[in-house]
Design a protein around this motif. Structure first.
Motif, PDB file in Angstrom:
ATOM      1  N   PHE A   1      83.082  48.582  27.008  1.00 44.84           N
ATOM      2  CA  PHE A   1      81.816  48.040  27.502  1.00 44.84           C
ATOM      3  C   PHE A   1      81.383  48.752  28.781  1.00 44.84           C
ATOM      4  O   PHE A   1      80.215  49.140  28.931  1.00 44.84           O
ATOM      5  CB  PHE A   1      81.972  46.535  27.761  1.00 44.84           C
ATOM      6  CG  PHE A   1      80.806  45.916  28.483  1.00 44.84           C
ATOM      7  CD1 PHE A   1      79.579  45.741  27.850  1.00 44.84           C
ATOM      8  CD2 PHE A   1      80.932  45.517  29.805  1.00 44.84           C
ATOM      9  CE1 PHE A   1      78.503  45.174  28.524  1.00 44.84           C
ATOM     10  CE2 PHE A   1      79.863  44.950  30.484  1.00 44.84           C
ATOM     11  CZ  PHE A   1      78.645  44.773  29.835  1.00 44.84           C
ATOM     12  N   PHE A   2      82.317  48.953  29.708  1.00 46.86           N
ATOM     13  CA  PHE A   2      81.986  49.620  30.970  1.00 46.86           C
ATOM     14  C   PHE A   2      81.528  51.058  30.729  1.00 46.86           C
ATOM     15  O   PHE A   2      80.592  51.538  31.374  1.00 46.86           O
ATOM     16  CB  PHE A   2      83.185  49.602  31.917  1.00 46.86           C
ATOM     17  CG  PHE A   2      83.598  48.221  32.362  1.00 46.86           C
ATOM     18  CD1 PHE A   2      82.655  47.230  32.585  1.00 46.86           C
ATOM     19  CD2 PHE A   2      84.943  47.902  32.543  1.00 46.86           C
ATOM     20  CE1 PHE A   2      83.033  45.959  32.985  1.00 46.86           C
ATOM     21  CE2 PHE A   2      85.324  46.644  32.942  1.00 46.86           C
ATOM     22  CZ  PHE A   2      84.371  45.662  33.163  1.00 46.86           C
ATOM     23  N   GLN A   3      82.194  51.746  29.799  1.00 40.05           N
ATOM     24  CA  GLN A   3      81.810  53.129  29.508  1.00 40.05           C
ATOM     25  C   GLN A   3      80.417  53.179  28.865  1.00 40.05           C
ATOM     26  O   GLN A   3      79.633  54.095  29.143  1.00 40.05           O
ATOM     27  CB  GLN A   3      82.851  53.761  28.582  1.00 40.05           C
ATOM     28  CG  GLN A   3      84.207  53.984  29.260  1.00 40.05           C
ATOM     29  CD  GLN A   3      85.264  54.514  28.311  1.00 40.05           C
ATOM     30  OE1 GLN A   3      85.063  55.552  27.671  1.00 40.05           O
ATOM     31  NE2 GLN A   3      86.381  53.814  28.202  1.00 40.05           N
TER      32      GLN A   3
ATOM     33  N   MET B   1      83.844  51.720  37.494  1.00 44.82           N
ATOM     34  CA  MET B   1      85.063  51.096  36.989  1.00 44.82           C
ATOM     35  C   MET B   1      86.080  52.156  36.552  1.00 44.82           C
ATOM     36  O   MET B   1      85.774  53.053  35.764  1.00 44.82           O
ATOM     37  CB  MET B   1      84.733  50.171  35.821  1.00 44.82           C
ATOM     38  CG  MET B   1      83.802  49.024  36.193  1.00 44.82           C
ATOM     39  SD  MET B   1      84.493  47.940  37.462  1.00 44.82           S
ATOM     40  CE  MET B   1      85.823  47.173  36.546  1.00 44.82           C
ATOM     41  N   PHE B   2      87.289  52.013  37.068  1.00 50.89           N
ATOM     42  CA  PHE B   2      88.398  52.914  36.748  1.00 50.89           C
ATOM     43  C   PHE B   2      89.443  52.133  35.947  1.00 50.89           C
ATOM     44  O   PHE B   2      90.124  51.262  36.501  1.00 50.89           O
ATOM     45  CB  PHE B   2      89.061  53.449  38.024  1.00 50.89           C
ATOM     46  CG  PHE B   2      88.135  54.204  38.942  1.00 50.89           C
ATOM     47  CD1 PHE B   2      88.037  55.578  38.865  1.00 50.89           C
ATOM     48  CD2 PHE B   2      87.367  53.532  39.889  1.00 50.89           C
ATOM     49  CE1 PHE B   2      87.187  56.275  39.716  1.00 50.89           C
ATOM     50  CE2 PHE B   2      86.524  54.211  40.744  1.00 50.89           C
ATOM     51  CZ  PHE B   2      86.430  55.592  40.653  1.00 50.89           C
ATOM     52  N   PRO B   3      89.591  52.392  34.647  1.00 50.54           N
ATOM     53  CA  PRO B   3      90.618  51.690  33.882  1.00 50.54           C
ATOM     54  C   PRO B   3      92.017  52.141  34.305  1.00 50.54           C
ATOM     55  O   PRO B   3      92.257  53.326  34.541  1.00 50.54           O
ATOM     56  CB  PRO B   3      90.323  52.077  32.433  1.00 50.54           C
ATOM     57  CG  PRO B   3      89.544  53.340  32.516  1.00 50.54           C
ATOM     58  CD  PRO B   3      88.780  53.285  33.801  1.00 50.54           C
TER      59      PRO B   3
ATOM     60  N   GLY C   1      83.807  54.035  33.887  1.00 51.27           N
ATOM     61  CA  GLY C   1      82.706  53.190  33.427  1.00 51.27           C
ATOM     62  C   GLY C   1      81.885  52.652  34.578  1.00 51.27           C
ATOM     63  O   GLY C   1      82.045  53.071  35.737  1.00 51.27           O
ATOM     64  N   TYR C   2      81.014  51.707  34.239  1.00 49.76           N
ATOM     65  CA  TYR C   2      80.106  51.141  35.235  1.00 49.76           C
ATOM     66  C   TYR C   2      79.821  49.690  34.877  1.00 49.76           C
ATOM     67  O   TYR C   2      79.627  49.351  33.698  1.00 49.76           O
ATOM     68  CB  TYR C   2      78.811  51.952  35.260  1.00 49.76           C
ATOM     69  CG  TYR C   2      77.666  51.318  36.010  1.00 49.76           C
ATOM     70  CD1 TYR C   2      77.776  51.032  37.378  1.00 49.76           C
ATOM     71  CD2 TYR C   2      76.473  51.004  35.356  1.00 49.76           C
ATOM     72  CE1 TYR C   2      76.717  50.443  38.067  1.00 49.76           C
ATOM     73  CE2 TYR C   2      75.405  50.428  36.042  1.00 49.76           C
ATOM     74  CZ  TYR C   2      75.541  50.143  37.396  1.00 49.76           C
ATOM     75  OH  TYR C   2      74.493  49.569  38.073  1.00 49.76           O
TER      76      TYR C   2
ATOM     77  N   GLY D   1      90.200  49.144  38.454  1.00 49.41           N
ATOM     78  CA  GLY D   1      89.842  49.282  39.852  1.00 49.41           C
ATOM     79  C   GLY D   1      88.351  49.526  39.910  1.00 49.41           C
ATOM     80  O   GLY D   1      87.804  50.256  39.069  1.00 49.41           O
ATOM     81  N   GLY D   2      87.661  48.899  40.855  1.00 48.96           N
ATOM     82  CA  GLY D   2      86.212  49.060  40.941  1.00 48.96           C
ATOM     83  C   GLY D   2      85.784  49.562  42.304  1.00 48.96           C
ATOM     84  O   GLY D   2      86.177  49.007  43.333  1.00 48.96           O
TER      85      GLY D   2
END
Length: 641
Positions: free
Chosen positions: A129-131, A211-213, A163-164, A225-226
């Motif tokens: 979803f973030f990507q 967003m860093f998975p 992601g975002y 991590g955001g």
């Protein structure tokens, strides 16, 4: 907790597994005579020394000594725990893993595994979803511009799953939290925050952030991590601890580093997400970072499972110096011979991201080559400009206990030699400070203090006659004022007065390792353990293994031993013991095992003897304790005969 896996099933699934096929699916093997050969996956080598025997269903590396069966290979190579390895083997054979315990335990275990699987699936959906938001959301441009401004390419963003999450309190909630169960699971995995307990009302933890998975070593998304895009605080926000995420044993970028090179020659430990990503973009696919927390001992152990050389890269400010000192302290106890740590300090205001972005790959390589070796950093940390005798004495006092922690004998001796050179002290003097000093043995020596004449009392007046096998003077003389000289003349001071607990634990772990790799050696164990310290988890586990092997009417295999103890407390000790092969060749293991048992016996006897000696000296010993004193002394002398 799930029921225990039956021993026979463990042996059966290992026996049915085609080891050549199992290993061949992971590394390239080539037929060589009756065996298959390949490059060892457990250490870096250019010529094949890793042998897999089809007939014996065992592997062995003639370079690093790694050896075992299908089970141990999955545990070490795929980084699985024992149960996961058994389940993987069983799954490949198309069979179900049975459990011996009651139905309730089996259901609880299945429920736990099912919930974990749901958590992993939700985290994967969240990552996707973030990507998607980074690609398609109307406000994606500010996120894209930020990443481009940091020099990140689309290819790199995809490789790290960047992601975002846009502005808003319920973007993720509305997408994945469509029912009560999913909302509860998203809350359990840290993606939602509960407004009011028990009301099933939540809001997104992450808002308006890059967003860093965060992946585990198997590539599963376990946390995020955001990085904030606005003015919110904190600038970086990490997922909280959850059932599938524990910060102390996860490192950002480790999965990608292992994917690029399963056994890198070196790992660079940096401080932030962007440092890892920027270095990877410029070809340094061997950088990892802790997750907003201080480096832990578990981190260092995990890193040394992947490589033999670590480079800790820190800012040159006060915080960076403090972090480097902590890293040094955590690394010392892990430095067996062959391992290496270095320390790289960047100029103020610089980090790996800025260095590589400004100067490219060559600039960072040049900087990397300036990293301090452990001896350079260790001595620079404690050595002052004060060259006085007092300054040298202080240096010796501060460094000696640190050097003592190094398990690698060669490295420890070299550090001691360097300390001796800098201080002018004799190496023997420094070594005595590093090890428990061997007390003076009085056996066969004349006492410095004149002894009064000893006259034995008639036998009828004595309440105790020492057994004929003990050639001791009448113990009643101990009650005299001259008990000190008496003890000095007849009592041999223990050689292992107060051994370092760390050294004792290592020996105990080696004994466990030997018995796990060669359970049949239990029949060649010549000495019983007198009394192990059951409060010490290593000694308690060794005693449990010995007792289990001795009480069994049939010969146990390695797989059966692991299966028997899988649900017992501190099973991780057995997994730790299985992670490396015994130090010596197979033909020498029996002698080494007996030597270790003798050593542990001596330690326990020495403790008892010293306690009894103190009571005798203080005249508080009972008749039984005085008799026990002689018995323990004789037992101590007989060890190893």
């Amino acid at each position: 907790m799930a029921g225990r896996i039956p021993d026979l099933f463990i042996d059966d699934v290992v026996a049915k597994t085609d080891l050549v096929e199992l290993i061949g699916n992971r590394i390239k093997l080539k037929k060589s005579g009756s065996n298959h050969m390949g490059l060892c996956p457990f250490h870096n080598e250019k010529s094949p020394s890793f042998s897999v025997s089809d007939s014996k269903q065992l592997y062995h590396c003639f370079g690093c000594g790694a050896s075992g069966n299908a089970l141990t290979f999955l545990i070490e190579h795929d980084r699985l725990d024992f149960v996961e390895a058994i389940e993987t083997l069983a799954s490949s054979l198309g069979i179900e893993v049975p459990r011996e315990e009651n139905h309730q335990h089996k259901e609880e275990y299945q429920q736990k595994k099912q919930e974990e699987q749901k958590l992993f699936e939700l985290m994967e959906k969240a990552s996707h979803f973030f990507q998607q938001q980074l690609r398609h959301h109307p406000s994606k441009d500010k996120a894209v511009q930020y990443l481009k401004g940091r020099g990140m390419t689309g290819h790199t963003a995809k490789a790290f799953g960047i992601g975002y999450i846009p502005v808003g309190w319920d973007n993720l909630l509305k997408t994945l939290g469509t029912d009560s169960e999913s909302r509860q699971l998203l809350h359990k995995v840290g993606m939602l925050i509960e407004k009011e307990q028990g009301k099933d009302q939540y809001y997104d933890r992450f808002r308006d952030r890059i967003m860093f998975p965060i992946l585990d070593t198997r590539g599963r998304t376990v946390a995020f991590g955001g990085r904030v895009l606005g003015d919110d605080k904190p600038k970086y926000l990490n997922s909280p601890e959850t059932p599938i995420f524990h910060k102390s044993n996860i490192l950002y970028g480790l999965y990608q580093a292992r994917k690029a090179n399963r056994h890198p020659a070196q790992l660079i430990v940096v401080e932030g997400y962007m440092d890892v990503i920027a270095l990877a973009q410029y070809g340094f696919n061997n950088a990892v970072a802790s997750l907003g927390t201080a480096l832990t001992e578990e981190h260092v152990k995990l890193l040394f499972k992947q490589t033999s050389q670590l480079v800790f890269c820190f800012d040159g400010d006060t915080a960076g110096q403090k972090a480097a000192k902590k890293a040094l302290e955590l690394s010392l106890s892990q430095l067996i011979d062959g391992r290496e740590v270095k320390f790289l300090f960047l100029d103020e205001g610089e980090d790996p991201d800025t260095v590589v972005s400004k100067g490219g790959k060559e600039a960072f390589e040049t900087t990397l080559n300036q990293a301090l070796t452990i001896d350079q950093y260790l001595f620079s940390l404690y050595e002052s400009a004060n060259a006085s005798l007092e300054g040298k004495a202080k240096l010796a006092k501060e460094l000696t206990p640190l050097i003592q922690q190094v398990p690698g004998e060669f490295l420890r001796n070299l550090l001691t030699k360097e300390l001796a050179r800098k201080t002018g002290l004799n190496e023997d003097t420094l070594l005595k400070q590093q090890k428990p000093e061997k007390a003076r043995a009085f056996s066969g020596q004349k006492s410095q203090t004149p002894n009064r004449e000893r006259t034995s009392k008639p036998q009828s007046e004595s309440t105790f006659t020492p057994p004929s096998s003990y050639d001791y003077p009448d113990y009643q003389d101990i009650s005299s004022q001259d008990s000190g000289p008496y003890l000095e003349h007849y009592y041999e001071e223990p050689a292992f007065v107060e051994p370092a607990k760390q050294e004792s634990n290592k020996l105990t772990l080696e004994a466990i390792r030997i018995l796990l790799h060669q359970p049949t050696l239990i029949s060649e164990l010549s000495k019983e353990l007198l009394k192990l310290d059951t409060d010490n988890i290593y000694e308690a586990k060794l005693l449990a293994v010995i007792n289990h092997l001795k009480s069994s009417s049939e010969t146990k295999s390695t797989a059966q031993l692991l299966g028997y103890f899988q649900d017992v407390e501190h099973f991780d000790i057995l997994q730790q013991a299985m992670s490396t092969p015994p130090l010596l060749d197979e033909i020498h293991l029996s002698g080494q095992l007996n030597d270790i048992i003798n050593h542990l016996n001596k330690i326990q006897l020495d403790k008892q003897i010293l306690e009894l000696k103190e009571k005798i000296t203080n005249k508080t010993a009972t008749e039984d304790e005085k008799r026990l004193f002689f018995q323990r002394q004789q037992e101590r002398k007989n060890i190893g005969k």
